[in-house]
Motif scaffolding. Structure first.
Motif, PDB file in Angstrom:
ATOM      1  N   ASN A   1       0.818  -1.204   0.000  1.00 58.03           N
ATOM      2  CA  ASN A   1       0.000   0.000   0.000  1.00 58.03           C
ATOM      3  C   ASN A   1       0.857   1.261   0.000  1.00 58.03           C
ATOM      4  O   ASN A   1       0.534   2.247  -0.673  1.00 58.03           O
ATOM      5  CB  ASN A   1      -0.928   0.008   1.215  1.00 58.03           C
ATOM      6  N   LEU A   2       1.951   1.235   0.753  1.00 58.78           N
ATOM      7  CA  LEU A   2       2.839   2.393   0.801  1.00 58.78           C
ATOM      8  C   LEU A   2       3.449   2.671  -0.569  1.00 58.78           C
ATOM      9  O   LEU A   2       3.443   3.816  -1.043  1.00 58.78           O
ATOM     10  CB  LEU A   2       3.941   2.167   1.837  1.00 58.78           C
ATOM     11  N   ALA A   3       3.972   1.642  -1.213  1.00 60.24           N
ATOM     12  CA  ALA A   3       4.584   1.828  -2.534  1.00 60.24           C
ATOM     13  C   ALA A   3       3.564   2.366  -3.535  1.00 60.24           C
ATOM     14  O   ALA A   3       3.867   3.269  -4.329  1.00 60.24           O
ATOM     15  CB  ALA A   3       5.175   0.508  -3.019  1.00 60.24           C
ATOM     16  N   TRP A   4       2.365   1.813  -3.488  1.00 64.42           N
ATOM     17  CA  TRP A   4       1.317   2.252  -4.415  1.00 64.42           C
ATOM     18  C   TRP A   4       0.928   3.705  -4.160  1.00 64.42           C
ATOM     19  O   TRP A   4       0.818   4.507  -5.088  1.00 64.42           O
ATOM     20  CB  TRP A   4       0.093   1.348  -4.266  1.00 64.42           C
ATOM     21  N   LEU A   5       0.714   4.079  -2.876  1.00 64.23           N
ATOM     22  CA  LEU A   5       0.285   5.433  -2.558  1.00 64.23           C
ATOM     23  C   LEU A   5       1.376   6.447  -2.887  1.00 64.23           C
ATOM     24  O   LEU A   5       1.078   7.541  -3.381  1.00 64.23           O
ATOM     25  CB  LEU A   5      -0.109   5.530  -1.089  1.00 64.23           C
ATOM     26  N   LYS A   6       2.625   6.102  -2.636  1.00 69.73           N
ATOM     27  CA  LYS A   6       3.715   7.021  -2.974  1.00 69.73           C
ATOM     28  C   LYS A   6       3.763   7.267  -4.482  1.00 69.73           C
ATOM     29  O   LYS A   6       4.039   8.390  -4.930  1.00 69.73           O
ATOM     30  CB  LYS A   6       5.051   6.476  -2.477  1.00 69.73           C
ATOM     31  N   ASP A   7       3.460   6.254  -5.256  1.00 72.38           N
ATOM     32  CA  ASP A   7       3.416   6.423  -6.712  1.00 72.38           C
ATOM     33  C   ASP A   7       2.265   7.349  -7.106  1.00 72.38           C
ATOM     34  O   ASP A   7       2.434   8.220  -7.971  1.00 72.38           O
ATOM     35  CB  ASP A   7       3.265   5.054  -7.393  1.00 72.38           C
ATOM     36  N   VAL A   8       1.104   7.166  -6.468  1.00 72.90           N
ATOM     37  CA  VAL A   8      -0.037   8.047  -6.739  1.00 72.90           C
ATOM     38  C   VAL A   8       0.325   9.491  -6.424  1.00 72.90           C
ATOM     39  O   VAL A   8       0.079  10.398  -7.222  1.00 72.90           O
ATOM     40  CB  VAL A   8      -1.267   7.612  -5.911  1.00 72.90           C
ATOM     41  N   VAL A   9       0.924   9.713  -5.269  1.00 70.02           N
ATOM     42  CA  VAL A   9       1.280  11.074  -4.853  1.00 70.02           C
ATOM     43  C   VAL A   9       2.323  11.674  -5.789  1.00 70.02           C
ATOM     44  O   VAL A   9       2.244  12.860  -6.144  1.00 70.02           O
ATOM     45  CB  VAL A   9       1.788  11.063  -3.395  1.00 70.02           C
TER      46      VAL A   9
END
Length: 224
Positions: A93-101
Motif C-alpha cells: 500500500n505504501l509503494a502504491w500510494l507514494k506512486d499516486v502522490v
C-alpha cells in the motif's frame, strides 16, 4: 502500533453494540460524533467523483489493510504469519500510494469523496516504515485546511504517529502499545494535564472512554 485503533476501522452493528455495552457513555459520545462508513456514505451521497477508479483502488487497499489486521487481532501478535501479512500489505500500500502522490499529489475530496479520503488517510497512518512520507502527507493535509477532506480526529492520530516516530511525545494520546505484561499502555504524551482538552478540540473521545474502547476492542487490559 501495527493493529488499527478502533476509530480507524469499520465495525459491524454487533461490534458497536458490544462496545457500547462494555463502555458506558460511548453511545452518547458516538451519537454526537458520527463516524465510520455511515458518515462517509452520507457525506458522499449525490457526489460525482472526478477520479472514480482511484476511489475504487483506495477502497480495495483499505479493505485489505483492515482484513489482515482483523486476522492478526484474532490470532494475536505471537502469530508471526499473521503479522507478516500485515507488514506485506502495508508495504504494498505504501509503494502504491507514494506512486499516486508522485504522479498527481495526495487525493482530494473532489476526486475520491469522504470515504476515499478516509481510506487514503488509513494507508498513510499505517505507513510506519516511511515516517518521512507520513510527515510529508501530514503537512500536505494541514496545509489544505478545511478543504483537506480528512477528519480532525484522523489528523490527530497521524500527528501522534509522526511525533512518536521523531522520538517526541505524542500530543493527543491516541497511540498505545502492549507492555511486557500484555497490557495496552499509552506511549509518552506531552502535557498530560491538558490532554483531554486537546482531545476534545480534535473531536476525540475522553481518554477514559478511549481506554475502555481499546480494551474492549482488543480484549486486553489497559494500563492507567
Amino acid at each position: 502500533m501495527l493493529l488499527a485503533a478502533p476509530a480507524a476501522r469499520a465495525s459491524t452493528a454487533d461490534e458497536d453494540a458490544a462496545l457500547m455495552k462494555a463502555c458506558p457513555g460511548l453511545a452518547v459520545w458516538a451519537a454526537a460524533h458520527p463516524h465510520g462508513d455511515g458518515a462517509a456514505a452520507a457525506a458522499d451521497a449525490g457526489r460525482v467523483f472526478t477520479r472514480p477508479a482511484l476511489r475504487s483502488a483506495l477502497t480495495e487497499r483499505a479493505a485489505a489493510d483492515t482484513r489482515v489486521r482483523d486476522a492478526a487481532m484474532a490470532k494475536g501478535k505471537a502469530d508471526q504469519a499473521a503479522m507478516q501479512a500485515v507488514l506485506q500489505v502495508d508495504a504494498g500500500n505504501l509503494a502504491w500510494l507514494k506512486d499516486v502522490v508522485a504522479r498527481q499529489g495526495f487525493p482530494t475530496i473532489a476526486q475520491v469523496g469522504a470515504q476515499g479520503m478516509a481510506d487514503a488517510w488509513l494507508l498513510v497512518q499505517h505507513a510506519d516504515r516511511d515516517s518521512a512520507f507520513q510527515l510529508q502527507m501530514l503537512r500536505t493535509l494541514k496545509g489544505r485546511g478545511e478543504a483537506a477532506g480528512v477528519r480532525k480526529q484522523d489528523l490527530a492520530m497521524l500527528t501522534d504517529r509522526v511525533l512518536l516516530a521523531q522520538g517526541q511525545p505524542q500530543r493527543y494520546g491516541t497511540q498505545f502499545e502492549p507492555d511486557a505484561h500484555g497490557a495496552l499502555t499509552m506511549q509518552p504524551v506531552e502535557d498530560r494535564a491538558g490532554l483531554d482538552a486537546r482531545r476534545a478540540a480534535m473531536g476525540l473521545m475522553p481518554l477514559a472512554l478511549y481506554r475502555c474502547v481499546l480494551g474492549a476492542s482488543y480484549h486486553l487490559p489497559v494500563a492507567h
